[in-house]
Design a protein around this motif. Structure first.
Motif, mmCIF file in Angstrom:
data_model
loop_
_atom_site.group_PDB
_atom_site.id
_atom_site.type_symbol
_atom_site.label_atom_id
_atom_site.label_comp_id
_atom_site.label_asym_id
_atom_site.label_seq_id
_atom_site.Cartn_x
_atom_site.Cartn_y
_atom_site.Cartn_z
ATOM 1 N N GLU A 3 2.430 69.008 28.575
ATOM 2 C CA GLU A 3 2.325 69.157 27.116
ATOM 3 C C GLU A 3 2.656 67.842 26.418
ATOM 4 O OE1 GLU A 3 4.183 71.330 28.964
ATOM 5 O OE2 GLU A 3 2.907 73.102 28.894
ATOM 6 N N ILE A 4 3.632 67.113 26.951
ATOM 7 C CA ILE A 4 4.009 65.820 26.374
ATOM 8 C C ILE A 4 2.852 64.836 26.518
ATOM 9 C CG2 ILE A 4 5.558 63.833 26.626
ATOM 10 C CD1 ILE A 4 7.711 65.881 27.548
ATOM 11 N N PHE A 5 2.222 64.821 27.696
ATOM 12 C CA PHE A 5 1.091 63.927 27.937
ATOM 13 C C PHE A 5 -0.054 64.239 26.980
ATOM 14 C CE2 PHE A 5 -3.037 63.346 30.065
ATOM 15 C CZ PHE A 5 -3.046 61.965 30.165
ATOM 16 N N ILE A 6 -0.420 65.500 26.882
ATOM 17 C CA ILE A 6 -1.531 65.896 26.017
ATOM 18 C C ILE A 6 -1.243 65.542 24.562
ATOM 19 C CG2 ILE A 6 -2.806 67.882 25.110
ATOM 20 C CD1 ILE A 6 -2.432 69.130 27.947
ATOM 21 N N LYS A 7 -0.022 65.804 24.110
ATOM 22 C CA LYS A 7 0.350 65.483 22.731
ATOM 23 C C LYS A 7 0.220 63.988 22.472
ATOM 24 C CE LYS A 7 4.088 65.708 19.422
ATOM 25 N NZ LYS A 7 5.522 65.672 19.251
ATOM 26 N N ARG A 8 0.694 63.180 23.411
ATOM 27 C CA ARG A 8 0.638 61.725 23.248
ATOM 28 C C ARG A 8 -0.807 61.218 23.233
ATOM 29 N NH1 ARG A 8 3.276 58.231 20.562
ATOM 30 N NH2 ARG A 8 3.008 56.170 21.393
ATOM 31 N N VAL A 9 -1.655 61.777 24.094
ATOM 32 C CA VAL A 9 -3.070 61.394 24.123
ATOM 33 C C VAL A 9 -3.718 61.720 22.786
ATOM 34 C CG1 VAL A 9 -5.315 61.971 25.140
ATOM 35 C CG2 VAL A 9 -3.361 61.539 26.629
ATOM 36 N N ARG A 10 -3.473 62.915 22.269
ATOM 37 C CA ARG A 10 -4.057 63.309 20.967
ATOM 38 C C ARG A 10 -3.605 62.385 19.847
ATOM 39 N NH1 ARG A 10 -3.129 69.335 21.901
ATOM 40 N NH2 ARG A 10 -5.111 69.995 22.734
ATOM 41 N N GLU A 11 -2.298 62.130 19.801
ATOM 42 C CA GLU A 11 -1.762 61.272 18.742
ATOM 43 C C GLU A 11 -2.363 59.873 18.808
ATOM 44 O OE1 GLU A 11 2.417 61.432 19.498
ATOM 45 O OE2 GLU A 11 2.694 63.301 18.388
ATOM 46 N N THR A 12 -2.488 59.344 19.994
ATOM 47 C CA THR A 12 -3.036 58.002 20.186
ATOM 48 C C THR A 12 -4.494 57.941 19.752
ATOM 49 O OG1 THR A 12 -1.519 57.607 22.025
ATOM 50 C CG2 THR A 12 -3.455 56.192 21.903
ATOM 51 N N ALA A 13 -5.291 58.881 20.210
ATOM 52 C CA ALA A 13 -6.717 58.893 19.872
ATOM 53 C C ALA A 13 -6.937 59.124 18.378
ATOM 54 C CB ALA A 13 -7.430 59.958 20.688
ATOM 55 N N GLU A 14 -6.201 60.067 17.800
ATOM 56 C CA GLU A 14 -6.377 60.377 16.380
ATOM 57 C C GLU A 14 -5.975 59.215 15.486
ATOM 58 O OE1 GLU A 14 -4.253 64.050 15.810
ATOM 59 O OE2 GLU A 14 -5.819 65.228 16.809
ATOM 60 N N ALA A 15 -5.028 58.407 15.934
ATOM 61 C CA ALA A 15 -4.596 57.247 15.151
ATOM 62 C C ALA A 15 -5.539 56.055 15.339
ATOM 63 C CB ALA A 15 -3.175 56.861 15.546
ATOM 64 N N GLY A 16 -6.517 56.198 16.253
ATOM 65 C CA GLY A 16 -7.464 55.114 16.481
ATOM 66 C C GLY A 16 -6.880 53.968 17.282
ATOM 67 N N ARG A 17 -5.812 54.242 18.016
ATOM 68 C CA ARG A 17 -5.143 53.202 18.814
ATOM 69 C C ARG A 17 -5.581 53.270 20.267
ATOM 70 N NH1 ARG A 17 -0.506 55.730 16.616
ATOM 71 N NH2 ARG A 17 0.084 56.284 18.728
ATOM 72 N N SER A 18 -5.234 52.223 20.989
ATOM 73 C CA SER A 18 -5.373 52.201 22.438
ATOM 74 C C SER A 18 -3.998 51.877 23.009
ATOM 75 C CB SER A 18 -6.364 51.116 22.882
ATOM 76 O OG SER A 18 -7.650 51.393 22.403
#
Length: 55
Positions: A3-18
């Motif tokens: 769940e932590i991994f998925i949350k971090r992936v979503r936050e990163t992608a939604e913010a337009g970051r890499s």
């Protein structure tokens, strides 16, 4: 941990970051590069039975 991994992936992608997102698993640790165009899919895995030995 998933769940932590998925949350971090979503936050990163939604913010337009890499960034490198850590994924902790039974075999160790991997750092996965996540970008706004990274495709990530998940699926549930049932409980796994571990072999035991009686002494």
């Amino acid at each position: 941990m998933s769940e932590i991994f998925i949350k971090r992936v979503r936050e990163t992608a939604e913010a337009g970051r890499s960034e490198l997102v850590p994924l902790l698993h039974e075999g160790g640790l991997d750092l996965l590069l996540v970008t706004p165009t990274t495709i990530v899919t998940t699926h549930a895995v049932g409980g796994r039975e571990h072999a035991t030995s009686a002494a």
